[in-house]
Motif scaffolding. Structure first.
Motif, PDB file in Angstrom:
ATOM      1  N   GLN A  38     -52.779   9.737   8.699  1.00 32.39           N
ATOM      2  CA  GLN A  38     -52.653   8.368   9.190  1.00 32.39           C
ATOM      3  C   GLN A  38     -51.601   7.600   8.390  1.00 32.39           C
ATOM      4  OE1 GLN A  38     -56.526   6.437   9.403  1.00 32.39           O
ATOM      5  NE2 GLN A  38     -57.534   8.363   9.955  1.00 32.39           N
ATOM      6  N   GLU A  39     -50.766   8.304   7.652  1.00 31.12           N
ATOM      7  CA  GLU A  39     -49.849   7.679   6.695  1.00 31.12           C
ATOM      8  C   GLU A  39     -48.579   7.142   7.362  1.00 31.12           C
ATOM      9  OE1 GLU A  39     -50.588  10.901   6.805  1.00 31.12           O
ATOM     10  OE2 GLU A  39     -51.280  11.707   4.893  1.00 31.12           O
ATOM     11  N   HIS A  40     -48.736   6.456   8.480  1.00 33.84           N
ATOM     12  CA  HIS A  40     -47.580   5.998   9.248  1.00 33.84           C
ATOM     13  C   HIS A  40     -46.786   4.938   8.484  1.00 33.84           C
ATOM     14  CE1 HIS A  40     -48.937   8.195  12.784  1.00 33.84           C
ATOM     15  NE2 HIS A  40     -50.153   7.706  12.564  1.00 33.84           N
ATOM     16  N   ARG A  41     -47.478   3.967   7.931  1.00 32.20           N
ATOM     17  CA  ARG A  41     -46.781   2.898   7.212  1.00 32.20           C
ATOM     18  C   ARG A  41     -46.128   3.444   5.947  1.00 32.20           C
ATOM     19  NH1 ARG A  41     -47.271  -0.857   3.183  1.00 32.20           N
ATOM     20  NH2 ARG A  41     -46.525  -2.981   3.670  1.00 32.20           N
ATOM     21  N   THR A  42     -46.868   4.267   5.203  1.00 31.94           N
ATOM     22  CA  THR A  42     -46.332   4.842   3.969  1.00 31.94           C
ATOM     23  C   THR A  42     -45.091   5.678   4.263  1.00 31.94           C
ATOM     24  OG1 THR A  42     -48.576   4.942   3.066  1.00 31.94           O
ATOM     25  CG2 THR A  42     -46.888   6.262   1.969  1.00 31.94           C
ATOM     26  N   ALA A  47     -39.234   6.579   4.262  1.00 35.65           N
ATOM     27  CA  ALA A  47     -38.066   6.924   5.065  1.00 35.65           C
ATOM     28  C   ALA A  47     -37.008   5.827   4.998  1.00 35.65           C
ATOM     29  CB  ALA A  47     -38.486   7.162   6.511  1.00 35.65           C
ATOM     30  N   GLU A  48     -37.439   4.594   4.972  1.00 32.07           N
ATOM     31  CA  GLU A  48     -36.500   3.470   4.881  1.00 32.07           C
ATOM     32  C   GLU A  48     -35.680   3.541   3.599  1.00 32.07           C
ATOM     33  OE1 GLU A  48     -36.752  -1.439   5.099  1.00 32.07           O
ATOM     34  OE2 GLU A  48     -38.542  -0.260   4.644  1.00 32.07           O
ATOM     35  N   ARG A  49     -36.335   3.865   2.498  1.00 30.47           N
ATOM     36  CA  ARG A  49     -35.623   3.948   1.212  1.00 30.47           C
ATOM     37  C   ARG A  49     -34.683   5.151   1.193  1.00 30.47           C
ATOM     38  NH1 ARG A  49     -38.120   0.269  -2.686  1.00 30.47           N
ATOM     39  NH2 ARG A  49     -36.478   1.015  -4.086  1.00 30.47           N
ATOM     40  N   LEU A  50     -35.140   6.284   1.732  1.00 24.21           N
ATOM     41  CA  LEU A  50     -34.285   7.468   1.754  1.00 24.21           C
ATOM     42  C   LEU A  50     -33.039   7.237   2.600  1.00 24.21           C
ATOM     43  CD1 LEU A  50     -36.919  10.348   2.096  1.00 24.21           C
ATOM     44  CD2 LEU A  50     -35.776   9.531   0.022  1.00 24.21           C
ATOM     45  N   THR A  51     -33.221   6.657   3.759  1.00 26.10           N
ATOM     46  CA  THR A  51     -32.082   6.374   4.638  1.00 26.10           C
ATOM     47  C   THR A  51     -31.113   5.419   3.964  1.00 26.10           C
ATOM     48  OG1 THR A  51     -33.449   6.727   6.607  1.00 26.10           O
ATOM     49  CG2 THR A  51     -31.405   5.503   6.903  1.00 26.10           C
ATOM     50  N   GLY A  52     -31.658   4.413   3.294  1.00 20.80           N
ATOM     51  CA  GLY A  52     -30.815   3.452   2.598  1.00 20.80           C
ATOM     52  C   GLY A  52     -30.019   4.066   1.464  1.00 20.80           C
ATOM     53  N   ALA A  53     -30.539   5.176   0.896  1.00 17.78           N
ATOM     54  CA  ALA A  53     -29.844   5.849  -0.200  1.00 17.78           C
ATOM     55  C   ALA A  53     -28.839   6.879   0.292  1.00 17.78           C
ATOM     56  CB  ALA A  53     -30.864   6.529  -1.113  1.00 17.78           C
ATOM     57  N   GLY A  54     -28.757   7.078   1.612  1.00 17.04           N
ATOM     58  CA  GLY A  54     -27.772   7.987   2.160  1.00 17.04           C
ATOM     59  C   GLY A  54     -28.297   9.339   2.582  1.00 17.04           C
ATOM     60  N   PHE A  55     -29.606   9.515   2.622  1.00 19.33           N
ATOM     61  CA  PHE A  55     -30.192  10.778   3.043  1.00 19.33           C
ATOM     62  C   PHE A  55     -30.244  10.864   4.566  1.00 19.33           C
ATOM     63  CE2 PHE A  55     -31.562  10.535  -1.279  1.00 19.33           C
ATOM     64  CZ  PHE A  55     -31.881  11.825  -1.685  1.00 19.33           C
ATOM     65  N   GLU A  56     -30.035  12.081   5.095  1.00 19.23           N
ATOM     66  CA  GLU A  56     -30.354  12.360   6.492  1.00 19.23           C
ATOM     67  C   GLU A  56     -31.873  12.508   6.560  1.00 19.23           C
ATOM     68  OE1 GLU A  56     -28.227  15.813   7.884  1.00 19.23           O
ATOM     69  OE2 GLU A  56     -26.604  15.415   6.464  1.00 19.23           O
ATOM     70  N   THR A  57     -32.531  11.653   7.306  1.00 15.47           N
ATOM     71  CA  THR A  57     -33.985  11.537   7.222  1.00 15.47           C
ATOM     72  C   THR A  57     -34.644  11.795   8.564  1.00 15.47           C
ATOM     73  OG1 THR A  57     -33.660   9.854   5.503  1.00 15.47           O
ATOM     74  CG2 THR A  57     -35.860  10.031   6.456  1.00 15.47           C
ATOM     75  N   VAL A  66     -42.429  13.235   6.103  1.00 14.36           N
ATOM     76  CA  VAL A  66     -41.063  12.716   6.008  1.00 14.36           C
ATOM     77  C   VAL A  66     -40.232  13.710   5.211  1.00 14.36           C
ATOM     78  CG1 VAL A  66     -39.594  10.831   5.183  1.00 14.36           C
ATOM     79  CG2 VAL A  66     -41.904  10.343   5.990  1.00 14.36           C
ATOM     80  N   ALA A  67     -38.996  13.929   5.615  1.00 12.73           N
ATOM     81  CA  ALA A  67     -38.073  14.739   4.831  1.00 12.73           C
ATOM     82  C   ALA A  67     -36.699  14.110   4.891  1.00 12.73           C
ATOM     83  CB  ALA A  67     -38.020  16.175   5.338  1.00 12.73           C
ATOM     84  N   THR A 115     -43.716   6.568  -5.037  1.00  9.81           N
ATOM     85  CA  THR A 115     -42.814   5.687  -5.780  1.00  9.81           C
ATOM     86  C   THR A 115     -41.868   6.494  -6.653  1.00  9.81           C
ATOM     87  OG1 THR A 115     -44.521   3.965  -5.807  1.00  9.81           O
ATOM     88  CG2 THR A 115     -42.723   3.755  -7.396  1.00  9.81           C
ATOM     89  N   TRP A 116     -42.405   7.475  -7.364  1.00 10.65           N
ATOM     90  CA  TRP A 116     -41.560   8.340  -8.194  1.00 10.65           C
ATOM     91  C   TRP A 116     -40.508   9.052  -7.347  1.00 10.65           C
ATOM     92  CZ3 TRP A 116     -46.293  10.956 -10.960  1.00 10.65           C
ATOM     93  CH2 TRP A 116     -46.736  10.138 -12.011  1.00 10.65           C
ATOM     94  N   LEU A 117     -40.928   9.574  -6.206  1.00  6.41           N
ATOM     95  CA  LEU A 117     -40.001  10.311  -5.351  1.00  6.41           C
ATOM     96  C   LEU A 117     -38.889   9.399  -4.844  1.00  6.41           C
ATOM     97  CD1 LEU A 117     -39.493  13.089  -3.964  1.00  6.41           C
ATOM     98  CD2 LEU A 117     -40.697  12.167  -1.971  1.00  6.41           C
ATOM     99  N   ALA A 118     -39.247   8.205  -4.396  1.00  9.82           N
ATOM    100  CA  ALA A 118     -38.241   7.265  -3.911  1.00  9.82           C
ATOM    101  C   ALA A 118     -37.264   6.894  -5.023  1.00  9.82           C
ATOM    102  CB  ALA A 118     -38.917   6.012  -3.354  1.00  9.82           C
ATOM    103  N   GLY A 119     -37.789   6.624  -6.206  1.00 10.03           N
ATOM    104  CA  GLY A 119     -36.916   6.264  -7.325  1.00 10.03           C
ATOM    105  C   GLY A 119     -35.992   7.394  -7.727  1.00 10.03           C
TER     106      GLY A 119
END
Length: 413
Positions: A38-42, A47-57, A66-67, A115-119
């Motif tokens: 059910q982790e839709h929001r998480t 995904a928003e942070r990864l896309t913003g950092a330049g990842f193909e998401t 999410v990958a 949080t660690w992964l996003a950072g």
């Protein structure tokens, strides 16, 4: 003194982490826990942070997984993974950012993992001039049920994204902040759920002679199951058998027709697991036969987690970089734990991986805990799955550095 290039680069890339932003991200995830699949929001926030950092998401892998991939020239494919799901636990931490969802809490720290992964993803993306290779980051759902990693693989994770040459992951744990336990081999145990249904013959509580009481049979069964470890498993083996639930009946004066028992096994070898399952089936059948049950019990093997066994060379390599980053005495081998993980289901056959821990107990809580040594205090502080489990925010930066430096152990070759 920092000696390795991976450690030096990791310290450079994480020197100016946006800690207020990451801490706010963590608080937000903690306030909005979501159960397995059910982790839709998480997933959306990650995904928003990864896309913003330049990842193909991509989202929705294996349900809510999410990958993101960042290709940065020639070199190995390094996978960093974080699990995302929360638990059906009512929070009792009293934190100002406590869960706003009744009966659901990030009691295992997966919000901190995300949080660690996003950072780490953002730091490595910003410093891509310092490394070469491909970075694959995975936000995995449903670790708590043991189904999330396998679900992502079955849904084509490695058809959509490059298969990894090495996989790295970590888990928040109780203990004084500043320790990074590694085990170059067996790290965590297998876990197996078993459900037993005892079939009796129901009736009125005033006439037990006309019934076959499944509650009494279940009580004998629970007691006898304790002998599986004490009398059927060698003392040199590590195993646990837990009766986590017994359910039967609807009213005080009704003898029910069935009783249900839920078990959990923790084992560190396939042989011991099979021996325990065979003993459970034999004991359940025997007790029901002795009680005169009208039919055989149902014994069903449910969710299971594999053993987590680090590749020794890979784990030593990552542990050496962590020692270089954090200093002597911060990395040690705690030996195998009875806890379990589904992370190995994410690992392609034959690919090495390293999995380690990051301690997180706030200093005030640790200092106030009874005991005079590490293990005594470790037993006394809130642990994972406790309604009082609350990692210290000071672990945000170290947890990012462990992932970044682990990845750079391979991406700076």
């Amino acid at each position: 003194m920092v000696t390795s290039s991976a450690a030096r680069t990791a310290l450079d890339l994480t020197a100016d982490l946006p800690l207020p932003v990451l801490e706010d991200f963590y608080r937000d995830l903690h306030r909005h826990p979501e159960l397995s699949l059910q982790e839709h929001r998480t997933a959306g926030r990650l995904a928003e942070r990864l896309t913003g950092a330049g990842f193909e998401t991509a989202c929705g892998i294996g349900g809510t997984g999410v990958a993101g991939v960042l290709r940065n020239g020639a070199g190995p494919v390094v996978l960093l993974r974080a699990d995302m799901d929360a638990l059906p636990v009512q929070e009792e931490t009293g934190l100002p950012y406590a869960s706003g969802t009744p009966g659901v809490m990030h009691a295992c720290g997966h919000d901190l993992h995300v949080t660690w992964l996003a950072g780490a993803a953002e730091a490595l993306a910003a410093g891509r001039d310092a490394w070469s290779g491909t970075l694959l980051v995975v936000g995995q759902p449903a670790e708590e049920t043991g189904r999330g990693a396998a679900g992502m693989v079955a849904d084509g994770l490695y058809e959509r994204f490059p298969a990894p040459d090495v996989l790295l992951a970590q888990h928040v744990a109780p203990g004084p902040v500043g320790l990074y336990p590694h085990s170059p081999g067996l790290l965590m145990s297998a876990s197996t759920d078993v459900d037993i249904v005892v079939h009796g013959l129901g009736g009125h509580g005033s006439r037990p002679e006309t019934t076959v009481d499944p509650v009494v049979t279940a009580a004998y069964l629970v007691t006898r199951l304790q002998t599986v470890l004490s009398r059927e498993i060698a003392a040199r083996e590590s195993a646990v058998l837990t009766v986590g639930r017994i359910e039967a009946g609807t009213r005080h004066n009704i003898i029910p027709s069935t009783a249900r028992i839920a078990l959990n096994l923790r084992t560190q070898s396939a042989e011991v697991r099979e021996r325990m399952l065979a003993a459970i089936r034999r004991i359940a059948s025997g007790e029901c036969l002795a009680a005169g049950c009208p039919r055989e019990p149902e014994v069903t093997v449910g969710d299971n987690f594999p053993v987590t066994v680090n590749d020794a060379e890979t784990d030593r390599r990552v542990a050496a970089v962590h020692t270089d980053v954090f200093g002597p005495g911060t990395v040690f081998d705690p030996g195998p734990a009875m806890g379990s993980e589904d992370f190995p289901h994410l690992v392609p056959a034959g690919v090495p991986y390293s999995y380690w821990f990051v301690t997180s107990t706030p200093a005030a809580v640790w200092d106030a805990a009874p005991g005079t040594d590490l293990m005594e205090k470790f037993q006394a502080v809130p642990s994972n799955h406790s309604p009082r489990f609350a990692p210290d925010l000071s672990t945000v930066a170290p947890g990012v550095r462990t992932l970044v430096s682990g990845a750079l152990a391979y991406l700076t070759e």
